[in-house]
Enzyme design. Structure first.
Site, PDB file in Angstrom:
ATOM      1  CE1 TYR A 172     -15.916 143.693 -64.963  1.00  0.00           C
ATOM      2  CE2 TYR A 172     -18.069 144.321 -64.165  1.00  0.00           C
ATOM      3  CZ  TYR A 172     -17.272 144.188 -65.104  1.00  0.00           C
ATOM      4  OH  TYR A 172     -17.577 143.995 -66.531  1.00  0.00           O
ATOM      5  CE  LYS A 176     -15.163 146.774 -66.981  1.00  0.00           C
ATOM      6  NZ  LYS A 176     -14.751 146.859 -68.263  1.00  0.00           N
TER       7      LYS A 176
HETATM    8  P1  NAD Z   1     -15.352 137.756 -72.349  1.00  0.00           P
HETATM    9  O1  NAD Z   1     -14.607 137.264 -71.412  1.00  0.00           O
HETATM   10  O2  NAD Z   1     -16.161 136.923 -73.002  1.00  0.00           O
HETATM   11  O3  NAD Z   1     -14.314 138.356 -73.422  1.00  0.00           O
HETATM   12  C1  NAD Z   1     -13.372 139.399 -73.023  1.00  0.00           C
HETATM   13  C2  NAD Z   1     -12.347 139.503 -74.259  1.00  0.00           C
HETATM   14  O4  NAD Z   1     -11.090 140.154 -73.886  1.00  0.00           O
HETATM   15  C3  NAD Z   1     -11.976 138.039 -74.932  1.00  0.00           C
HETATM   16  O5  NAD Z   1     -11.932 137.996 -76.304  1.00  0.00           O
HETATM   17  C4  NAD Z   1     -10.482 137.909 -74.088  1.00  0.00           C
HETATM   18  O6  NAD Z   1      -9.739 137.074 -74.836  1.00  0.00           O
HETATM   19  C5  NAD Z   1     -10.162 139.401 -74.206  1.00  0.00           C
HETATM   20  N1  NAD Z   1      -9.101 139.572 -73.476  1.00  0.00           N
HETATM   21  C6  NAD Z   1      -8.925 139.391 -71.938  1.00  0.00           C
HETATM   22  N2  NAD Z   1      -7.612 139.517 -71.656  1.00  0.00           N
HETATM   23  C7  NAD Z   1      -7.025 139.986 -72.657  1.00  0.00           C
HETATM   24  C8  NAD Z   1      -5.785 140.470 -73.038  1.00  0.00           C
HETATM   25  N3  NAD Z   1      -4.723 140.426 -72.166  1.00  0.00           N
HETATM   26  N4  NAD Z   1      -5.293 140.757 -74.169  1.00  0.00           N
HETATM   27  C9  NAD Z   1      -6.131 140.783 -75.245  1.00  0.00           C
HETATM   28  N5  NAD Z   1      -7.422 140.497 -75.059  1.00  0.00           N
HETATM   29  C10 NAD Z   1      -7.739 139.878 -73.780  1.00  0.00           C
HETATM   30  O7  NAD Z   1     -16.041 139.175 -72.062  1.00  0.00           O
HETATM   31  P2  NAD Z   1     -16.973 140.077 -72.596  1.00  0.00           P
HETATM   32  O8  NAD Z   1     -18.301 139.618 -71.692  1.00  0.00           O
HETATM   33  O9  NAD Z   1     -17.400 140.196 -74.127  1.00  0.00           O
HETATM   34  O10 NAD Z   1     -16.656 141.450 -72.006  1.00  0.00           O
HETATM   35  C11 NAD Z   1     -15.848 142.344 -72.621  1.00  0.00           C
HETATM   36  C12 NAD Z   1     -16.088 143.705 -71.770  1.00  0.00           C
HETATM   37  O11 NAD Z   1     -17.388 144.120 -71.587  1.00  0.00           O
HETATM   38  C13 NAD Z   1     -15.004 143.728 -70.785  1.00  0.00           C
HETATM   39  O12 NAD Z   1     -14.521 145.062 -70.497  1.00  0.00           O
HETATM   40  C14 NAD Z   1     -16.442 143.571 -69.668  1.00  0.00           C
HETATM   41  O13 NAD Z   1     -15.941 143.975 -68.410  1.00  0.00           O
HETATM   42  C15 NAD Z   1     -17.234 144.266 -70.104  1.00  0.00           C
HETATM   43  N6  NAD Z   1     -18.779 143.933 -69.798  1.00  0.00           N
HETATM   44  C16 NAD Z   1     -19.064 142.594 -69.794  1.00  0.00           C
HETATM   45  C17 NAD Z   1     -20.585 142.406 -69.468  1.00  0.00           C
HETATM   46  C18 NAD Z   1     -20.789 140.869 -69.466  1.00  0.00           C
HETATM   47  O14 NAD Z   1     -22.098 140.957 -68.796  1.00  0.00           O
HETATM   48  N7  NAD Z   1     -20.507 140.033 -70.075  1.00  0.00           N
HETATM   49  C19 NAD Z   1     -21.251 143.435 -68.872  1.00  0.00           C
HETATM   50  C20 NAD Z   1     -20.717 144.631 -68.594  1.00  0.00           C
HETATM   51  C21 NAD Z   1     -19.464 145.021 -69.150  1.00  0.00           C
END
Ligand code: NAD
Length: 267
Positions: A172, A176
Protein backbone atom coordinates in the site's frame (compact mmCIF):
# COMPACT_ATOMS: atom_id res chain seq x y z
CA UNK A 1 -14.35 8.30 16.73
CA UNK A 2 -12.26 10.04 19.36
CA UNK A 3 -9.63 8.63 21.71
CA UNK A 4 -11.12 8.16 25.16
CA UNK A 5 -14.59 9.06 23.90
CA UNK A 6 -17.31 7.16 22.12
CA UNK A 7 -15.43 4.34 20.45
CA UNK A 8 -18.21 3.32 18.06
CA UNK A 9 -17.37 3.72 14.42
CA UNK A 10 -19.90 5.94 12.74
CA UNK A 11 -19.45 6.00 8.98
CA UNK A 12 -20.83 9.24 7.61
CA UNK A 13 -21.73 10.30 11.12
CA UNK A 14 -19.67 13.47 11.18
CA UNK A 15 -16.53 14.18 13.17
CA UNK A 16 -17.99 16.00 16.09
CA UNK A 17 -17.28 19.35 14.43
CA UNK A 18 -20.86 19.73 13.27
CA UNK A 19 -20.31 18.29 9.79
CA UNK A 20 -23.10 16.42 8.07
CA UNK A 21 -22.86 14.51 4.77
CA UNK A 22 -21.40 17.45 2.86
CA UNK A 23 -18.79 19.93 4.09
CA UNK A 24 -20.31 23.20 5.25
CA UNK A 25 -18.43 25.80 3.34
CA UNK A 26 -19.33 27.47 0.15
CA UNK A 27 -17.70 26.58 -3.16
CA UNK A 28 -19.36 27.31 -6.46
CA UNK A 29 -18.62 24.65 -9.07
CA UNK A 30 -21.70 25.26 -11.19
CA UNK A 31 -21.23 24.52 -14.88
CA UNK A 32 -18.34 22.14 -14.19
CA UNK A 33 -18.30 18.43 -14.99
CA UNK A 34 -16.68 16.18 -12.37
CA UNK A 35 -15.88 12.46 -12.45
CA UNK A 36 -15.39 10.61 -9.16
CA UNK A 37 -14.16 7.01 -9.21
CA UNK A 38 -14.93 4.57 -6.38
CA UNK A 39 -17.98 6.69 -5.59
CA UNK A 40 -20.25 3.87 -4.45
CA UNK A 41 -19.25 4.09 -0.81
CA UNK A 42 -16.74 5.48 1.65
CA UNK A 43 -14.68 8.54 0.78
CA UNK A 44 -15.69 8.63 -2.89
CA UNK A 45 -19.38 8.72 -2.02
CA UNK A 46 -18.86 11.70 0.26
CA UNK A 47 -16.79 13.51 -2.38
CA UNK A 48 -19.42 12.92 -5.08
CA UNK A 49 -22.18 14.30 -2.82
CA UNK A 50 -20.09 17.35 -1.89
CA UNK A 51 -19.21 18.19 -5.51
CA UNK A 52 -22.86 17.87 -6.59
CA UNK A 53 -23.96 20.08 -3.71
CA UNK A 54 -21.38 22.66 -4.85
CA UNK A 55 -23.11 22.75 -8.24
CA UNK A 56 -20.96 20.45 -10.37
CA UNK A 57 -22.53 17.89 -12.69
CA UNK A 58 -21.09 14.73 -11.17
CA UNK A 59 -20.45 11.41 -12.88
CA UNK A 60 -20.14 8.86 -10.11
CA UNK A 61 -18.24 5.71 -11.07
CA UNK A 62 -18.68 2.45 -9.15
CA UNK A 63 -19.02 -1.23 -9.97
CA UNK A 64 -22.28 -1.77 -8.11
CA UNK A 65 -25.44 -0.36 -9.69
CA UNK A 66 -27.34 -0.54 -6.39
CA UNK A 67 -24.77 1.74 -4.70
CA UNK A 68 -25.03 4.17 -7.61
CA UNK A 69 -28.83 4.22 -7.46
CA UNK A 70 -28.70 5.00 -3.73
CA UNK A 71 -26.09 7.70 -4.29
CA UNK A 72 -28.03 9.39 -7.09
CA UNK A 73 -31.16 9.35 -4.92
CA UNK A 74 -29.25 10.98 -2.02
CA UNK A 75 -27.60 13.69 -4.15
CA UNK A 76 -28.58 17.34 -3.86
CA UNK A 77 -27.73 18.43 -7.38
CA UNK A 78 -26.86 16.74 -10.64
CA UNK A 79 -25.54 13.20 -10.32
CA UNK A 80 -25.24 10.49 -12.96
CA UNK A 81 -24.03 6.96 -12.20
CA UNK A 82 -21.66 4.99 -14.40
CA UNK A 83 -21.43 1.30 -13.52
CA UNK A 84 -17.83 0.61 -14.51
CA UNK A 85 -14.67 -1.11 -13.37
CA UNK A 86 -11.66 1.23 -13.31
CA UNK A 87 -9.48 -1.69 -14.40
CA UNK A 88 -11.27 -1.96 -17.76
CA UNK A 89 -9.76 -0.41 -20.88
CA UNK A 90 -13.27 0.57 -22.00
CA UNK A 91 -13.55 2.87 -18.99
CA UNK A 92 -10.55 4.95 -20.08
CA UNK A 93 -11.96 5.24 -23.61
CA UNK A 94 -15.28 6.42 -22.13
CA UNK A 95 -13.50 9.16 -20.15
CA UNK A 96 -11.57 10.25 -23.23
CA UNK A 97 -14.81 10.37 -25.20
CA UNK A 98 -16.51 12.81 -22.80
CA UNK A 99 -17.52 16.13 -24.23
CA UNK A 100 -15.73 17.87 -21.35
CA UNK A 101 -14.30 17.04 -17.95
CA UNK A 102 -13.27 19.79 -15.55
CA UNK A 103 -12.56 17.78 -12.39
CA UNK A 104 -11.34 14.20 -11.99
CA UNK A 105 -11.21 12.68 -8.53
CA UNK A 106 -9.12 9.55 -9.01
CA UNK A 107 -10.30 7.89 -5.81
CA UNK A 108 -10.83 4.15 -6.36
CA UNK A 109 -8.22 2.17 -4.49
CA UNK A 110 -7.71 -0.59 -2.00
CA UNK A 111 -5.48 -2.19 0.60
CA UNK A 112 -4.70 -5.66 1.90
CA UNK A 113 -2.63 -5.18 5.05
CA UNK A 114 -0.24 -8.06 5.75
CA UNK A 115 3.36 -8.66 6.84
CA UNK A 116 5.83 -8.12 3.99
CA UNK A 117 7.17 -11.66 4.27
CA UNK A 118 3.66 -13.00 3.52
CA UNK A 119 2.83 -10.85 0.50
CA UNK A 120 2.10 -13.07 -2.51
CA UNK A 121 2.36 -12.14 -6.18
CA UNK A 122 -1.42 -12.00 -6.67
CA UNK A 123 -1.76 -9.42 -3.87
CA UNK A 124 1.18 -7.42 -5.20
CA UNK A 125 -0.11 -7.41 -8.78
CA UNK A 126 -3.73 -6.64 -7.79
CA UNK A 127 -2.81 -3.63 -5.68
CA UNK A 128 -0.39 -2.31 -8.30
CA UNK A 129 -3.12 -2.72 -10.94
CA UNK A 130 -5.76 -0.89 -8.88
CA UNK A 131 -3.72 1.72 -6.99
CA UNK A 132 -1.16 2.59 -9.68
CA UNK A 133 -2.05 1.32 -13.17
CA UNK A 134 -5.74 2.27 -13.09
CA UNK A 135 -4.95 5.62 -11.43
CA UNK A 136 -2.40 6.36 -14.16
CA UNK A 137 -4.64 5.36 -17.06
CA UNK A 138 -7.69 7.18 -15.66
CA UNK A 139 -5.59 10.32 -15.13
CA UNK A 140 -4.14 9.97 -18.64
CA UNK A 141 -7.59 9.66 -20.22
CA UNK A 142 -8.84 12.74 -18.34
CA UNK A 143 -5.63 14.65 -19.10
CA UNK A 144 -6.10 14.10 -22.84
CA UNK A 145 -9.51 15.78 -22.64
CA UNK A 146 -8.32 18.53 -20.26
CA UNK A 147 -5.29 19.42 -22.38
CA UNK A 148 -7.60 19.73 -25.40
CA UNK A 149 -9.81 22.07 -23.30
CA UNK A 150 -6.80 23.96 -21.91
CA UNK A 151 -8.20 23.58 -18.40
CA UNK A 152 -8.90 21.04 -15.67
CA UNK A 153 -7.92 19.65 -12.28
CA UNK A 154 -7.00 16.09 -11.40
CA UNK A 155 -7.15 15.12 -7.73
CA UNK A 156 -5.44 11.82 -6.99
CA UNK A 157 -6.42 10.03 -3.78
CA UNK A 158 -3.22 9.26 -1.97
CA UNK A 159 -2.84 8.57 1.76
CA UNK A 160 -0.61 9.53 4.65
CA UNK A 161 0.99 6.22 3.61
CA UNK A 162 2.12 8.02 0.46
CA UNK A 163 4.43 10.04 2.72
CA UNK A 164 5.56 7.62 5.44
CA UNK A 165 5.99 3.89 6.00
CA UNK A 166 3.94 1.70 8.32
CA UNK A 167 3.90 -1.96 9.35
CA UNK A 168 1.90 -4.48 7.28
CA UNK A 169 1.56 -1.87 4.53
CA UNK A 170 4.59 -2.30 2.24
CA UNK A 171 2.50 -2.70 -0.90
CA UNK A 172 0.00 0.00 0.00
CA UNK A 173 2.77 2.47 0.96
CA UNK A 174 4.64 1.68 -2.26
CA UNK A 175 1.55 2.30 -4.39
CA UNK A 176 0.58 5.53 -2.62
CA UNK A 177 4.17 6.85 -2.90
CA UNK A 178 3.80 6.11 -6.62
CA UNK A 179 0.60 8.18 -6.69
CA UNK A 180 2.51 11.10 -5.13
CA UNK A 181 5.19 10.76 -7.81
CA UNK A 182 2.57 10.71 -10.54
CA UNK A 183 0.94 13.84 -9.10
CA UNK A 184 4.21 15.76 -9.11
CA UNK A 185 5.30 14.67 -12.58
CA UNK A 186 1.86 15.33 -14.12
CA UNK A 187 1.75 18.74 -12.43
CA UNK A 188 5.09 19.72 -13.94
CA UNK A 189 4.21 18.43 -17.40
CA UNK A 190 0.58 19.58 -17.63
CA UNK A 191 0.71 22.84 -15.65
CA UNK A 192 1.83 24.82 -18.72
CA UNK A 193 -1.28 23.51 -20.50
CA UNK A 194 -3.68 24.76 -17.83
CA UNK A 195 -4.17 21.46 -16.01
CA UNK A 196 -3.53 21.27 -12.26
CA UNK A 197 -2.74 17.94 -10.61
CA UNK A 198 -2.82 17.48 -6.82
CA UNK A 199 -3.12 14.74 -4.21
CA UNK A 200 -5.13 14.37 -1.03
CA UNK A 201 -3.48 12.30 1.70
CA UNK A 202 -5.82 11.25 4.52
CA UNK A 203 -5.04 9.45 7.72
CA UNK A 204 -7.31 6.52 8.62
CA UNK A 205 -10.84 7.40 7.57
CA UNK A 206 -13.92 5.69 8.92
CA UNK A 207 -15.07 3.72 5.86
CA UNK A 208 -16.07 0.14 4.98
CA UNK A 209 -12.37 -0.43 4.07
CA UNK A 210 -11.04 0.45 7.55
CA UNK A 211 -13.93 -0.38 9.85
CA UNK A 212 -12.97 -4.06 10.35
CA UNK A 213 -9.39 -3.04 11.23
CA UNK A 214 -10.56 -1.17 14.34
CA UNK A 215 -12.08 -4.32 15.87
CA UNK A 216 -8.50 -5.06 16.95
CA UNK A 217 -7.77 -3.02 20.14
CA UNK A 218 -3.99 -3.15 19.57
CA UNK A 219 -4.39 -1.71 16.08
CA UNK A 220 -6.80 0.91 17.37
CA UNK A 221 -4.25 1.99 20.02
CA UNK A 222 -1.45 2.04 17.41
CA UNK A 223 -3.48 4.42 15.25
CA UNK A 224 -4.75 6.77 17.96
CA UNK A 225 -1.29 7.02 19.51
CA UNK A 226 -0.09 8.50 16.21
CA UNK A 227 -2.81 11.06 15.49
CA UNK A 228 -2.12 14.20 17.57
CA UNK A 229 -5.73 15.36 17.05
CA UNK A 230 -6.85 12.13 18.72
CA UNK A 231 -9.53 11.21 16.20
CA UNK A 232 -9.96 9.49 12.89
CA UNK A 233 -10.93 11.35 9.75
CA UNK A 234 -14.49 11.15 8.50
CA UNK A 235 -15.19 10.99 4.76
CA UNK A 236 -16.50 14.58 4.99
CA UNK A 237 -13.08 15.80 6.15
CA UNK A 238 -11.56 14.40 2.96
CA UNK A 239 -14.40 15.74 0.80
CA UNK A 240 -13.75 19.22 2.22
CA UNK A 241 -10.11 19.05 1.08
CA UNK A 242 -11.21 17.90 -2.38
CA UNK A 243 -13.77 20.72 -2.65
CA UNK A 244 -11.11 23.29 -1.82
CA UNK A 245 -8.59 21.85 -4.28
CA UNK A 246 -11.23 21.71 -7.04
CA UNK A 247 -12.24 25.31 -6.44
CA UNK A 248 -10.88 28.52 -7.96
CA UNK A 249 -9.44 29.32 -4.49
CA UNK A 250 -6.79 26.67 -5.22
CA UNK A 251 -5.93 28.08 -8.66
CA UNK A 252 -2.17 28.15 -7.99
CA UNK A 253 -1.94 24.88 -6.06
CA UNK A 254 -0.29 22.36 -8.35
CA UNK A 255 1.79 19.26 -7.63
CA UNK A 256 1.11 19.41 -3.90
CA UNK A 257 -0.34 16.84 -1.53
CA UNK A 258 -2.88 18.08 1.00
CA UNK A 259 -2.59 15.92 4.12
CA UNK A 260 -5.79 15.38 6.07
CA UNK A 261 -4.03 13.41 8.75
CA UNK A 262 -4.57 15.15 12.09
CA UNK A 263 -0.79 15.57 12.30
CA UNK A 264 0.29 11.91 11.84
CA UNK A 265 3.05 12.76 9.34
CA UNK A 266 4.21 15.89 11.19
CA UNK A 267 6.08 13.77 13.75
P1 NAD B 1 -13.63 1.71 0.26
O1 NAD B 1 -13.14 0.34 0.09
O2 NAD B 1 -14.60 2.02 1.32
O3 NAD B 1 -14.11 2.29 -1.12
C1 NAD B 1 -13.28 2.14 -2.24
C2 NAD B 1 -14.14 2.43 -3.42
O4 NAD B 1 -13.41 2.10 -4.59
C3 NAD B 1 -15.38 1.56 -3.38
O5 NAD B 1 -16.48 2.31 -3.86
C4 NAD B 1 -15.01 0.45 -4.32
O6 NAD B 1 -16.12 -0.16 -4.92
C5 NAD B 1 -14.20 1.23 -5.34
N1 NAD B 1 -13.41 0.34 -6.17
C6 NAD B 1 -12.49 -0.57 -5.78
N2 NAD B 1 -12.06 -1.22 -6.86
C7 NAD B 1 -12.71 -0.70 -7.93
C8 NAD B 1 -12.70 -0.98 -9.30
N3 NAD B 1 -11.91 -1.92 -9.82
N4 NAD B 1 -13.52 -0.26 -10.12
C9 NAD B 1 -14.33 0.70 -9.62
N5 NAD B 1 -14.39 0.99 -8.32
C10 NAD B 1 -13.58 0.29 -7.49
O7 NAD B 1 -12.36 2.59 0.44
P2 NAD B 1 -12.19 4.10 0.90
O8 NAD B 1 -11.66 4.00 2.26
O9 NAD B 1 -13.34 4.95 0.63
O10 NAD B 1 -10.97 4.46 -0.06
C11 NAD B 1 -11.06 5.37 -1.12
C12 NAD B 1 -9.66 5.86 -1.44
O11 NAD B 1 -9.10 6.54 -0.31
C13 NAD B 1 -8.66 4.75 -1.78
O12 NAD B 1 -7.81 5.20 -2.81
C14 NAD B 1 -7.90 4.58 -0.48
O13 NAD B 1 -6.62 4.04 -0.69
C15 NAD B 1 -7.84 6.00 0.02
N6 NAD B 1 -7.61 6.14 1.44
C16 NAD B 1 -8.45 5.54 2.35
C17 NAD B 1 -8.19 5.71 3.70
C18 NAD B 1 -9.06 5.09 4.74
O14 NAD B 1 -8.66 5.05 5.90
N7 NAD B 1 -10.26 4.62 4.41
C19 NAD B 1 -7.10 6.47 4.13
C20 NAD B 1 -6.29 7.08 3.19
C21 NAD B 1 -6.56 6.90 1.85
Amino acid sequence: MRRGGDTRLQPGGGNGAGMSEAPKFSVDLSGQVAVVTGAGRGIGRSIALALAQAGARVIAVARTQKDLDELCAAAEGQMEGWAADVLDEGFYRRIEGMERIDILVNNAGGNRPMPMVEVDCETLDSLIALNIRSVYLTAQAAARRMVAQGKGVIINMSSQMGHVGSPRRTVYCMTKHAVEGLTKAMAVELGPQGVRVVSVAPTFVVTPMTEPMFADPDFSKFVFDRIPMGKLAQPEDVAAAVLFLASPAAALINGDSLKVDGGWTAQ
